[in-house]
Structures are given as C-alpha cells and as structure tokens.
Enzyme design. Structure first.
Site, PDB file in Angstrom:
ATOM      1  N   ASP A   1      -7.040  -1.559  -4.254  1.00  0.00           N
ATOM      2  CA  ASP A   1      -8.050  -1.254  -3.234  1.00  0.00           C
ATOM      3  C   ASP A   1      -9.065  -0.249  -3.764  1.00  0.00           C
ATOM      4  OD1 ASP A   1      -6.591  -2.873  -1.476  1.00  0.00           O
ATOM      5  OD2 ASP A   1      -5.535  -1.167  -0.592  1.00  0.00           O
TER       6      ASP A   1
ATOM      7  N   ASP B   1       0.849  -1.194   0.000  1.00  0.00           N
ATOM      8  CA  ASP B   1       0.000   0.000   0.000  1.00  0.00           C
ATOM      9  C   ASP B   1       0.882   1.240   0.000  1.00  0.00           C
ATOM     10  OD1 ASP B   1      -2.405  -1.432   0.080  1.00  0.00           O
ATOM     11  OD2 ASP B   1      -2.406  -1.525   2.259  1.00  0.00           O
TER      12      ASP B   1
END
Length: 157
Positions: free
Chosen positions: A133, A115
């Site tokens: 995401d 991330d």
C-alpha cells in the site's frame, strides 16, 4: 526505462512479501493482537477483503472483482511504462505495479490483503496498511508530481 520500472516493481514486491511472511510466520501477528511499537505506531493483523481504507469489506464476490480490476490496472500501467522515457516516471510506475502485484498475491493466497501497520494519534487510528500500500501511495504521489511539474520540462528539452 522499462527495465528500471520492472526492477523497481520486483524490489517492492519482494520486500512486501518478505515482510508479510515474517509478520505472519515468524513474528506471530494474529487477529485481535496488537503489538505496541511506539506511542503512535503498532503492529496489528487486519485482513482487508475490500479496497483502500477497508471499503466494500462485506461483498462476498468482491475479491474476484478486485483481482480483475487490479490485474487490468497493472496491464495498463505496464503499457504506459513501456512507452516511458523518464527514469522518474518509470520508478513511479514500478512502485505502483509492484505494490499492486503484492496485494494480488495476498488475495490469491489468503482471499484478502494482509495489513499490519497501525498509525494513530490517541484513539484516532489510520486504517491499517502494508508495504505494498505504501509503495502504491508513494508511486501515485510521484507520478502525479511528475505529470504536473516535471513532464513538461522534459518535453521542452
């Protein structure tokens, strides 16, 4: 519609993986390093071993569970996509499938999901996320919108 959904998934997957490769290999994002982009947005490196919002980070065998769960969800969504008669629904499902596959690739390759995006207001930081995401989230919102507002109208035609 199945082709539309799988093309959407492929595009999402390719963009996600290219961005992750660039951030890790070429941009040099490493843990504990924050690159300030704007007053409210940074690049960071967070290895998410859990699920959304970093839940279940500390479970040692969770990666296997999340791989199995994600794979099962992808198969179920692919079955729904196969039956889809709507471009809107197919695109929504493609976004979710492509994002899920992108995160599965990370789990297999790194043992965690990479991330990078850090949105914040002052000291309040939204949990770091990635393009996969974002695709999953947008696909889910579009799918919910479709099922609540559009599906009935298409069946009435």
């Amino acid at each position: 519609m199945i082709l539309r959904g799988f093309i959407t998934a492929l595009i999402c997957l390719l963009i996600d993986q290219a961005q992750k490769y660039y951030m890790i290999a070429h941009y040099g994002i490493i843990e504990k390093k924050r690159v300030v982009v704007t007053e409210f947005f940074n690049f960071v490196m967070v290895w998410n071993r859990g699920i959304s919002f970093g839940l279940f980070q500390n479970y040692t065998k969770s990666n296997y569970f999340f791989l199995a769960a994600s794979s099962t969800i992808i198969l179920l969504l692919s079955f729904i996509l196969k039956k889809s008669k709507s471009k809107f629904e197919a695109t929504s499902l493609g976004l979710i499938i492509g994002g899920a596959i992108g995160n599965i690739i990370d789990r297999i390759q790194y043992g965690a999901v990479a991330d990078f995006f850090d949105l914040h207001i002052g000291n309040y930081h939204w949990p770091a996320f990635n393009i996969a995401d974002s695709c999953i989230f947008c696909g889910a919102v579009l799918l919910i919108t479709y099922s609540i507002f559009l599906e009935k109208n298409e069946k009435d035609k």
